[in-house]
Design an enzyme around this catalytic site. Structure first.
Site, mmCIF file in Angstrom:
data_model
loop_
_atom_site.group_PDB
_atom_site.id
_atom_site.type_symbol
_atom_site.label_atom_id
_atom_site.label_comp_id
_atom_site.label_asym_id
_atom_site.label_seq_id
_atom_site.Cartn_x
_atom_site.Cartn_y
_atom_site.Cartn_z
ATOM 1 C CG ASN A 13 -45.448 60.559 26.999
ATOM 2 O OD1 ASN A 13 -46.314 60.067 27.725
ATOM 3 N ND2 ASN A 13 -45.281 60.192 25.739
ATOM 4 C CE LYS A 15 -43.256 57.189 25.486
ATOM 5 N NZ LYS A 15 -42.439 56.606 24.443
ATOM 6 C CG HIS A 99 -46.772 59.608 21.471
ATOM 7 N ND1 HIS A 99 -46.315 58.360 21.132
ATOM 8 C CD2 HIS A 99 -45.753 60.214 22.130
ATOM 9 C CE1 HIS A 99 -45.075 58.216 21.589
ATOM 10 N NE2 HIS A 99 -44.709 59.322 22.195
ATOM 11 C CD GLU A 101 -45.088 55.147 22.434
ATOM 12 O OE1 GLU A 101 -45.786 55.508 23.396
ATOM 13 O OE2 GLU A 101 -43.837 55.174 22.442
ATOM 14 C CD GLU A 171 -42.180 62.533 20.712
ATOM 15 O OE1 GLU A 171 -41.521 62.597 21.743
ATOM 16 O OE2 GLU A 171 -43.216 61.858 20.609
ATOM 17 N N GLY A 177 -37.680 55.551 22.344
ATOM 18 C CA GLY A 177 -37.480 54.369 23.168
ATOM 19 C C GLY A 177 -36.379 53.445 22.682
ATOM 20 C CB SER A 217 -33.478 58.231 22.838
ATOM 21 O OG SER A 217 -34.124 57.009 22.543
ATOM 22 N N GLY A 238 -39.601 60.649 27.309
ATOM 23 C CA GLY A 238 -40.300 59.446 27.734
ATOM 24 C C GLY A 238 -39.533 58.774 28.860
ATOM 25 N N GLY A 239 -38.778 57.757 28.498
ATOM 26 C CA GLY A 239 -38.060 56.922 29.477
ATOM 27 C C GLY A 239 -37.327 57.694 30.561
HETATM 28 P P1 PGA Z 1 -38.414 58.274 24.805
HETATM 29 O O1 PGA Z 1 -39.912 58.664 24.412
HETATM 30 O O2 PGA Z 1 -37.798 59.489 25.440
HETATM 31 O O3 PGA Z 1 -38.537 57.120 25.741
HETATM 32 O O4 PGA Z 1 -37.707 57.915 23.524
HETATM 33 C C1 PGA Z 1 -40.224 59.930 23.914
HETATM 34 C C2 PGA Z 1 -41.682 60.017 23.556
HETATM 35 O O5 PGA Z 1 -42.240 59.020 23.055
HETATM 36 O O6 PGA Z 1 -42.325 61.057 23.758
#
Ligand code: PGA
Length: 262
Positions: A13, A15, A99, A101, A171, A177, A217, A238-239
């Site tokens: 993802n 983002k 999600h 967010e 999640e 993050g 993460s 994500g990251g």
């Molecule tokens: P992250 O994000 O791996 O940066 O923690 C995961 C996500 O929000 O799907």
């Protein structure tokens, strides 16, 4: 598309990251390595603006395409929204729904999540439904309660057949993050609860075939131990999906973890 959890499922993802040239750079590198990643189901989830270009770049590879969000109507006066028809047209097979967010910054609720899931399914795509608790809820011991409600409300009025076409991503919000990951046993406890809950509501077969992802993460260093757990079928990353090297490493660790699944 019939879903399977016989191979790990790793989705990146992105983002709100990457211009079109940056997106193409990343998928080019992924595409070059895709033959090494045959034991894994690999999905990239770029922002809307680069979906079409990324689709062209991954053609002929095993990499698949997903979107980060959608609106449930097919068309109409909804300025700024993107419809399931448009995503399908752009080549998406998956859509992330709910999600944290989106829930946190854009007011999404279990009710809107439910409408979005139905819209994705109605157009033959696969929703990746995100659920998870806040740090406060975790501290109060309410993780299972929260996740249970999100499942009951989010998946309301879906048939067994429809449930067999969704992916759930657990999640924990405190892990997204932050660099802080749920321990493999913490994650497994929730994953196991989710699978049991699906079993109670929709039957054993659907539960055992379900793809349940971990997100928060996820990185090369923790993927192996997470994916070794019985009920963890992959990761929503994500990251660490923003660089080809770490994303590929995660995919490889996932394959290794799956081989040693307990
Ligand atoms: P992250 O994000 O791996 O940066 O923690 C995961 C996500 O929000 O799907």
């Amino acid at each position: 598309m019939k879903l399977t959890n016989q191979q790990p499922f790793i989705a990146g993802n992105w983002k709100m990251h990457k211009t079109i040239p940056e997106a193409l750079d990343l998928v080019k590198t992924l595409g070059e390595q895709s033959s090494e990643l045959e034991g894994v189901q690999l999905v990239v989830i770029p922002p809307f603006t680069s979906l079409s270009e990324v689709r062209k770049e991954i053609e002929g590879t095993s990499i698949r395409l997903g979107a980060q969000n959608l609106f449930w109507e097919e068309k109409g006066a909804y300025t700024g929204e993107v419809s399931p028809l448009m995503l399908k047209d752009a080549g998406c097979q998956y859509v992330v729904v709910g999600h944290s967010e989106r829930r946190q910054y854009f007011g999404e609720t279990d009710k809107t999540v439910n409408k979005k899931i139905k819209a994705v399914l109605a157009h033959g795509m696969v929703p990746i439904v995100c659920i998870g608790e806040t740090i406060e809820e975790k501290k109060k011991g309410e993780t299972i309660k929260k996740v249970g409600t999100q499942i009951t409300e989010g998946l309301k009025e879906l048939s067994e057949e429809e449930i067999s076409r969704i992916i759930i991503a657990y999640e924990p919000i405190w892990a997204i993050g932050t660099g802080e990951t749920a321990t493999p046993s913490q994650a497994e406890e929730v994953h196991n609860f989710i699978r049991e809950k699906l079993g109670e509501s929709y039957g054993k077969e659907i539960a055992s075939c379900a793809i349940i992802l971990y997100g928060g993460s996820a990185k090369p260093a923790n993927t192996f131990e997470l994916l070794r757990k019985k009920d963890i079928n992959g990761a929503l990353v994500g990251g660490a999906s923003l660089e080809a090297e770490s994303f590929i490493q995660i995919a490889k660790e996932a394959i290794r973890g799956y081989k040693e699944k307990k």
